[in-house]
Design an enzyme around this catalytic site. Structure first.
Site, mmCIF file in Angstrom:
data_model
loop_
_atom_site.group_PDB
_atom_site.id
_atom_site.type_symbol
_atom_site.label_atom_id
_atom_site.label_comp_id
_atom_site.label_asym_id
_atom_site.label_seq_id
_atom_site.Cartn_x
_atom_site.Cartn_y
_atom_site.Cartn_z
ATOM 1 N N LYS A 1 0.863 -1.183 0.000
ATOM 2 C CA LYS A 1 0.000 0.000 0.000
ATOM 3 C C LYS A 1 0.897 1.230 0.000
ATOM 4 O O LYS A 1 1.696 1.439 0.916
ATOM 5 C CB LYS A 1 -0.907 -0.010 1.233
ATOM 6 C CG LYS A 1 -1.755 1.246 1.334
ATOM 7 C CD LYS A 1 -2.814 1.138 2.398
ATOM 8 C CE LYS A 1 -3.606 2.430 2.478
ATOM 9 N NZ LYS A 1 -4.690 2.345 3.451
ATOM 10 N N LYS B 1 -2.131 -1.527 -3.916
ATOM 11 C CA LYS B 1 -2.990 -0.348 -3.880
ATOM 12 C C LYS B 1 -2.145 0.918 -3.965
ATOM 13 O O LYS B 1 -1.136 0.990 -3.254
ATOM 14 C CB LYS B 1 -3.754 -0.382 -2.559
ATOM 15 C CG LYS B 1 -4.668 0.765 -2.314
ATOM 16 C CD LYS B 1 -5.226 0.673 -0.924
ATOM 17 C CE LYS B 1 -6.064 1.895 -0.678
ATOM 18 N NZ LYS B 1 -6.416 2.040 0.697
HETATM 19 C C1 PBG Z 1 -7.583 3.548 5.414
HETATM 20 C C2 PBG Z 1 -7.824 3.349 3.973
HETATM 21 C C3 PBG Z 1 -7.594 4.256 2.933
HETATM 22 C C4 PBG Z 1 -8.090 3.674 1.791
HETATM 23 C C5 PBG Z 1 -8.579 2.412 2.128
HETATM 24 N N1 PBG Z 1 -8.385 2.232 3.479
HETATM 25 C C6 PBG Z 1 -7.055 5.634 2.957
HETATM 26 C C7 PBG Z 1 -5.727 5.893 3.496
HETATM 27 O O1 PBG Z 1 -4.922 4.986 3.729
HETATM 28 O O2 PBG Z 1 -5.465 7.061 3.741
HETATM 29 C C8 PBG Z 1 -8.112 4.324 0.428
HETATM 30 C C9 PBG Z 1 -9.176 3.851 -0.499
HETATM 31 C C10 PBG Z 1 -9.452 4.746 -1.642
HETATM 32 O O3 PBG Z 1 -8.788 5.785 -1.864
HETATM 33 O O4 PBG Z 1 -10.389 4.409 -2.381
HETATM 34 N N2 PBG Z 1 -6.385 3.124 5.925
#
Ligand code: PBG
Length: 340
Positions: free
Chosen positions: A207, A262
C-alpha cells in the site's frame, strides 16, 4: 507481395500477419487471453449514522454515504448481481474520534452494527472490513501518534482488538490497511485465539503513500483530521518496487490468505511482479482518485464511461490480479451481464 527487406525485418512478413486473428469478432473472442467477469469484483461502500440518509460524496460522483438500512439494500442488490464481496468503510461521527481511536474496538460501533445487519439480511455475500485506526483517530492517522511518531507495536495491539470485534460481528475477511510492521501475524494470532481461525486475512501488503486516496478521505471524513499530515512513515514510497515484494513476502509468512496492491492503475507493474513472484490470490484496489478521474472525464464527455472503465478493469486482469476492489463494481456487473 514482398518488398525490399527493411532494417530489422525478420523476414516473416508477409507470411505472418498478426491482423489475421483480429479480423472477425468470433476469432477475436477465440484468441482472447484475459476476461473480466463479475466474479472478479469487490464493491467498496461507505456507511454512516442515521436512518434514511443517502449523502453524495462530492469528489466521487455517483458514490454515497448510506445509513445502515440503505447500505443493507445496496449489499442485497450487489448479491443479486452475483458480486462476490463488499468492503464496508465507516464514516465515524467526529465526536467519537479520539487520539487513541478507542471506538475502533467498540463492539457496537457503526461498522460492527452494519456488518451484523448485512450478515443477517444478505447471508451469501462476503463482507470485508478494513483494520486501521484512521476512521477513529482525531489526528486521522492509521496508528497511535506519540510526539510526532506513529507507534508500531502499540498500534498493532489495538488493531488486534479491532479485528476481533469485527470478526465477532460477522466479518468474513479482515483487511489490515494500516501498514504497521508485524500486524498480519499478530492479527492472525488474535483471531485464532478468539475462535476465528476461519476468518480470512486480506493484507494490504503493498500500500503506497498515494495522492490518489484524497476522495476517500473526503468520503470518510478523515481528510480534515489528517490536515497537512501524511502517511509516508508507514505507507510505501511510490518509487519502490523490490520493497513491495519484501512486504508481500512478510505478510504471506505471517499468514495472509490474500494480498493486495494499492492503488491500481499507476501500480500495474507491482501487481504483475507480485502475482508472478508469489502466485498468491492477488487483489488490486482501484482507489477513489482513480474513480474520480475516470468519472470526471466521463462527465465532461471526454471519455466513454463504460468503455474506459471496463478497459481499466481488464488491465488489472492482464497484470495478473485475481480480484478488483472498485467503486464501479455495480456498473461493471451490469455492463457484463448485458454482454459488454
Ligand atoms: C484507510 C484506507 C484508505 C483507503 C482504504 N483504506 C485511505 C488511506 O490509507 O489514507 C483508500 C481507499 C481509496 O482511496 O479508495 N487506511
Amino acid at each position: 507481395m514482398s518488398g525490399p527487406r527493411l532494417p530489422g525485418d525478420s523476414g516473416h512478413y508477409p507470411t505472418t500477419r498478426p491482423r489475421r486473428n483480429r479480423r472477425e469478432d468470433w476469432c477475436r473472442r477465440l484468441v482472447t487471453e484475459n476476461r473480466l467477469t463479475v466474479d472478479d469484483l469487490i464493491w467498496p461502500l461507505f456507511v454512516r449514522d442515521g436512518v434514511g440518509v443517502r449523502e453524495p460524496v462530492a469528489s466521487m460522483p455517483g458514490v454515497e454515504r448510506l445509513s445502515t438500512e440503505l447500505l443493507v439494500e445496496a449489499v442485497a442488490a450487489a448479491a443479486e448481481r452475483k458480486i462476490p464481496a463488499v468492503a464496508v468503510f465507516p464514516v465515524t461521527d467526529p465526536a467519537r474520534k479520539t487520539p487513541g481511536g478507542e471506538e475502533a474496538y467498540n463492539p457496537d460501533n457503526l461498522i460492527c452494527q452494519a456488518v451484523r445487519e448485512i450478515k443477517a439480511a444478505v447471508p451469501n455475500i462476503g463482507v470485508i472490513c478494513d483494520v486501521a485506526l484512521d476512521p477513529y483517530t482525531s489526528h486521522g492517522h492509521d496508528g497511535l501518534l506519540h510526539e510526532g511518531q506513529i507507534l508500531n507495536d502499540e498500534t498493532v495491539a489495538v488493531l488486534c482488538r479491532q479485528a476481533v470485534v469485527q470478526a465477532r460481528a460477522g466479518c468474513d475477511i479482515i483487511a489490515p490497511s494500516d501498514m504497521m510492521d508485524g500486524r498480519v501475524g499478530a492479527i492472525r494470532h488474535a483471531l485464532d485465539a478468539a475462535g476465528f481461525s476461519h476468518v480470512k486475512i486480506l493484507a494490504y501488503s503493498a500500500k503506497y503513500a498515494s495522492a490518489f486516496y484524497g476522495p476517500f478521505r473526503d468520503a470518510v471524513g478523515s481528510a480534515s483530521n489528517l490536515g497537512h499530515g501524511d502517511k509516508r512513515t508507514y505507507q510505501m514510497n511510490p518509487a519502490n518496487t523490490d520493497e513491495a515484494l519484501r512486504e508481500v513476502a512478510l505478510d504471506i509468512a505471517e499468514g495472509a490468505d490474500m494480498v493486495m496492491v494499492k492503488p491500481g492503475m499507476p501500480y500495474l507493474d507491482i501487481v504483475q511482479r507480485v502475482k508472478a513472484e508469489f502466485g498468491m490470490p492477488t487483489f488490486v484496489y482501484q482507489v477513489s482518485g482513480e474513480y474520480a478521474m475516470l468519472s470526471a472525464a466521463a462527465q465532461n464527455g471526454w471519455l466513454d464511461r463504460k468503455k474506459a472503465v471496463l478497459e481499466s478493469l481488464l488491465s488489472f486482469k492482464r497484470a495478473g490480479a485475481d480480484a478488483i476492489l472498485t467503486y464501479f463494481a455495480m456498473d461493471a456487473a451490469k455492463w457484463l451481464s448485458e454482454g459488454a
